[in-house]
Structure formats: C-alpha cells, structure tokens
Motif scaffolding. Sequence first.
Motif: not given
Length: 154
Positions: A34-38, A64-75, A78-88
């Motif tokens: 369920g993974l890709t190289h990216a 590029q941040p945009q490329t990473l952002g779209s991959t992180l959205t997919r991930m 899939q429940g592979l990563v967590l993204r959250e706003s920094d409290a600070a």
Amino acid sequence: MTRMSGLDRSCAEMLLTAARLMENRYNERLRELGLTHASMRILAALDQLGRKTQAGLAKNLRLQPQTLGSTLTRMEGQGLVLRESDAADGRTILVSMSPRGKEAFARAAGLEAELEAEAGIGVEGLRESLTELVDTLGAQRWDTEGLPEHSATA
C-alpha cells in the motif's frame, strides 16, 4: 546478462534507465504494502528525523512544497501520516508518522536490500558514488545549508 550491443549509451542515460527500472521494481513491491516510492521516502525521512515541519521536510527531501503537500494529503488519507498545526505557530504544519505508517515502514524496511540482492549488484561502492553525485548535484540546485550530510533519502 544480455547487453544492448551497438548502442552507445551515455552514463547519464544509463543512470536514468537504471533508476527508472529500479523504481518500477521498487514500486511494484511497495504497492503490495500500500505504499509508493514517494511515500516510502517520506516515511524514511520521518523515521530518521522524527516530527518535522512540512516546509522542513520538503527541504530535507529536496522536494517542492506543493509536491510534498499533495503526497502528504494522499498519505494522510491512507492513515500513514499525521499533520497538525504547531501550537506555537498555527501557520506551521507539523508532520509525523502515524502508528499505521510506522507499521508500513517496518514491513518495507528490508525491501531495498532484497531488491539489491535480486539485482546482483555490489551496492556499497555504488551507494557511496551515488551519494556523492546526489550531494553534488543537489547542492547546485538547492540551498543545502542546515541539511544533515547525505540527507537525500530514497
């Protein structure tokens, strides 16, 4: 091994072809998990670096941040990563591996060695040469100040 006789292939062309063939093999095996190289590169970076800002992760991966952002959205879907706003600083997004991402990364961790063994290549000298090449070419394109040595993960 069959060679493509009669073809004068440049070193750059052979590197590109070898990389594409290895990536295709790698992606086939990763797809079973369920993974890709990216996504594997991102999980490997998070495993090494721990929780990281999305901007810092993009810089470390030389993406590029945009490329990473779209991959992180997919991930994230899939429940592979967590993204959250920094409290600070609510404008800063922090990225970390989820428990599911850690499990997937652990299952895929030995895959690179398996592929290298299947390809029958002696990888230590090759790895050192490729690391130098990636570092040299990467330094020409990216501002590498503050990046750990040999930060390109693959």
